[in-house]
Design an enzyme around this catalytic site. Structure first.
Site, short mmCIF file in Angstrom:
data_model
loop_
_atom_site.label_atom_id
_atom_site.label_comp_id
_atom_site.label_asym_id
_atom_site.label_seq_id
_atom_site.Cartn_x
_atom_site.Cartn_y
_atom_site.Cartn_z
CG HIS A 239 44.35 13.20 2.14
ND1 HIS A 239 45.65 13.57 1.85
CD2 HIS A 239 43.76 14.32 2.63
CE1 HIS A 239 45.82 14.86 2.12
NE2 HIS A 239 44.68 15.34 2.60
CD GLU B 216 49.49 17.83 2.85
OE1 GLU B 216 49.03 18.88 3.38
OE2 GLU B 216 48.81 16.79 2.71
CD GLN C 8 42.45 18.47 -0.35
OE1 GLN C 8 43.32 17.70 0.01
NE2 GLN C 8 42.49 19.76 -0.08
CE1 TYR D 19 49.90 23.54 3.88
CE2 TYR D 19 49.98 21.64 5.34
CZ TYR D 19 49.79 22.19 4.07
OH TYR D 19 49.50 21.37 3.02
CG ASN E 44 46.95 13.79 4.88
OD1 ASN E 44 48.07 14.15 4.56
ND2 ASN E 44 46.00 14.65 5.20
CD GLU E 45 47.39 17.37 7.72
OE1 GLU E 45 46.22 17.76 7.91
OE2 GLU E 45 48.28 18.10 7.30
CD1 TRP F 34 41.03 19.98 3.21
CD2 TRP F 34 39.51 18.40 2.74
NE1 TRP F 34 41.70 18.87 2.75
CE2 TRP F 34 40.80 17.89 2.47
CE3 TRP F 34 38.39 17.57 2.52
CZ2 TRP F 34 41.00 16.59 1.97
CZ3 TRP F 34 38.59 16.28 2.04
CH2 TRP F 34 39.89 15.81 1.76
C1 GBH Z 1 46.57 19.79 5.05
O1 GBH Z 1 45.89 20.12 6.16
C2 GBH Z 1 45.82 18.71 4.33
O2 GBH Z 1 46.51 17.48 4.35
C3 GBH Z 1 45.43 19.08 2.94
O3 GBH Z 1 44.46 18.20 2.50
C4 GBH Z 1 44.99 20.52 2.92
O4 GBH Z 1 44.46 20.89 1.69
C5 GBH Z 1 46.18 21.36 3.23
O5 GBH Z 1 46.84 20.95 4.37
C6 GBH Z 1 45.89 22.85 3.33
O6 GBH Z 1 45.03 23.14 4.38
O7 GBH Z 1 40.57 23.94 10.88
O8 GBH Z 1 40.35 26.31 10.90
O9 GBH Z 1 40.30 25.09 12.99
C7 GBH Z 1 46.38 21.15 6.97
C8 GBH Z 1 45.51 21.00 8.17
C9 GBH Z 1 44.52 23.12 8.53
C10 GBH Z 1 44.79 21.45 10.21
C11 GBH Z 1 44.16 24.09 9.59
C12 GBH Z 1 44.46 22.38 11.24
C13 GBH Z 1 43.49 24.30 11.89
C14 GBH Z 1 42.57 25.44 11.77
N1 GBH Z 1 45.38 22.08 9.04
N2 GBH Z 1 43.61 23.44 10.74
S1 GBH Z 1 40.85 25.15 11.63
#
Ligand code: GBH
Length: 443
Positions: A124, A350, A23, A300, A168-169, A405
């Site tokens: 990641h 995060e 990123q 989040y 990560n995740e 992303w």
């Molecule tokens: C994190 O992901 C990541 O670790 C980071 O890299 C990223 O930049 C940051 O948060 C902000 O997004 O994909 O539209 O169907 C958060 C991950 C984002 C996972 C939203 C689930 C669900 C909706 N989440 N996603 S979608």
């Protein structure tokens, strides 16, 4: 426990920011870096909004020194970054690429010289493409390769890195990458997705064991994104749906790591949709459940379910359609994690909010919404600590705007603005605010 007065955090509390390699780094061909699945994916037509790629991103690879000075100016106590596996091993295996390794050595040295604790994430999402060509995380071999790469990192930086995060995740990698076809490697298959899940978990456990074997001094854990799940009303149907969603989106990742088994509800569902159970060998679950030192919590948005098992929106959304703003959710999540896993210290690895601001002619971005978001979430974290939750730190996502992303550069999470034409960094109001909070140890 030391008493918490007002909203002041204990002296050792780590105020940080977080980023990830693909990123921010750019420099995708520099110093022998190998291709990753995100290079492949972002260059496929129609995958990323506006056709953006991470080729240049924040050009952090070439601007690391200035970015370190920015972190110092912010007064950060911690910085979470990720290591691009393909800079260390361009094809995901074999000898160390020393130029790539040197970059992370300089980064870690630079952090320590500035009094900032390094937290390094080993994966990641940017898998070396060469490994993907041999099945990627669908192949058990990738878990072993990952542990080998992790071991190289522990040998090189084991004594300098304060905390390691293996993955990560894993949920996002599995869901977005293998079920919904919106992240690399761009697959839509439940059958394959849950095989990937098991091998990710195995890779995590093997890396934890490699860390112990290396004798390195620091801590190790995993960073999981979680949402507290609430029923949308008082009906028993909504309660049931919320429980199911909680099992599937939280406990499916927590239980193997912290209790050494997959929760039965999701496991039985998976068994009907995926050959994943056949991939579990005896001994795997013990490896996956290897004790960790800290759990990384990424928060989040909350989730709501109604009696028809539909998602419900109850709070204002950010610029990201998937994000509902609900600070209380962080307190609820932390308290619940401590209740269910009382021996595990926590760190918020995060937390952040998406905006779509543009600097234009203005001198500063007045991101009041982000200031309020950070204030309210830190206050929620503080309430959890006052209830006894062993929370060690808070890492804001993100240090600076970056490649979001599949949303490309349109979505900005940074406390520092990045002008992608000039690569100029401009601290937003939230950066000034955070700097002040760190200096005072609270607000
Ligand atoms: C994190 O992901 C990541 O670790 C980071 O890299 C990223 O930049 C940051 O948060 C902000 O997004 O994909 O539209 O169907 C958060 C991950 C984002 C996972 C939203 C689930 C669900 C909706 N989440 N996603 S979608």
């Amino acid at each position: 426990m030391r008493e918490l007065v007002g909203t002041s955090f204990p002296p050792g509390f780590v105020f940080g920011t977080a980023t990830a390699a693909y990123q921010i780094e750019g420099a995708v061909h520099a110093d022998g870096r190998g291709k990753t699945i995100w290079d492949t994916f972002s260059h496929q037509r129609g995958r990323i909004l506006h056709g953006d790629t991470g080729d240049v991103a924040d050009d952090h690879y070439h601007r690391m020194k200035a970015d370190l000075d920015l972190m110092k100016w912010l007064g950060l106590r911690g910085y979470r970054f990720s290591i691009a596996w393909s800079r260390i091993q361009p094809t995901g295996k074999g000898a160390v690429n020393h130029k790539g390794m040197d970059f992370y050595k300089r980064l870690v040295d630079g952090l320590r010289a500035r009094g900032i604790k390094p937290m390094a994430t080993l994966f990641h999402w940017d898998l070396p493409q060469a490994l993907q060509n041999h099945g990627g995380w669908e192949s058990r071999d990738t878990a072993k390769r990952f542990a080998d790469y992790a071991q190289l990192m522990f040998e090189a930086l084991g004594d300098q890195v304060d905390t390691w995060m293996t993955l990560n995740e894993p949920k996002t990698f599995v869901q977005n990458g293998y079920r919904w076809n919106v992240h690399a490697p761009g697959v839509k298959s439940d059958a394959r997705a849950f095989v990937v899940l098991h091998h990710l978990m195995l890779g995590h456990g093997m890396a934890v064991q490699a860390h112990r074997a290396s004798g390195a001094g620091g801590k190790i854990g995993i960073a999981l994104n979680m949402s507290p799940v609430y029923p949308s009303d008082r009906s028993s149907g909504a309660k049931k749906a919320a429980n199911w969603f909680d099992d599937f989106s939280n406990r499916l990742y927590l239980e193997p790591v912290l209790h050494g088994h997959y929760p039965s509800g999701p496991y039985n569902w998976i068994a009907k949709h995926s050959p994943m159970p056949k991939k579990i060998r005896s001994g795997d679950m013990a490896i996956i459940g290897s004790p960790i030192d800290v759990l990384g919590v990424q928060y989040y948005s909350p989730a709501y379910r109604d009696r028809h098992n539909n998602a419900v929106v109850k709070h204002p959304r950010s610029a990201a359609s998937w994000q509902q703003i609900y600070p209380q959710g962080l307190e609820d999540l932390l308290v619940r994690l401590h209740r269910d896993y009382p021996r595990t210290p926590l760190v918020v690895t995060e937390n952040g909010i998406a905006t779509k601001e543009y600097l234009g002619k203005h001198k500063r971005i007045e991101d009041k919404q982000r200031v309020k978001f950070m204030h309210d979430h830190l206050a929620a974290a503080h309430r959890a600590m006052a209830k006894g939750v062993p929370l060690q730190g808070y890492f804001a996502w993100s240090l600076m705007d970056n490649f979001e992303w599949n949303q490309g550069y349109s979505m900005r999470f940074g406390i520092v603005y990045v002008d992608y034409k000039t690569q100029r960094r401009v601290p937003k109001r939230s950066a000034l605010w955070y700097r002040d909070v760190i200096r005072r140890g609270g607000f």
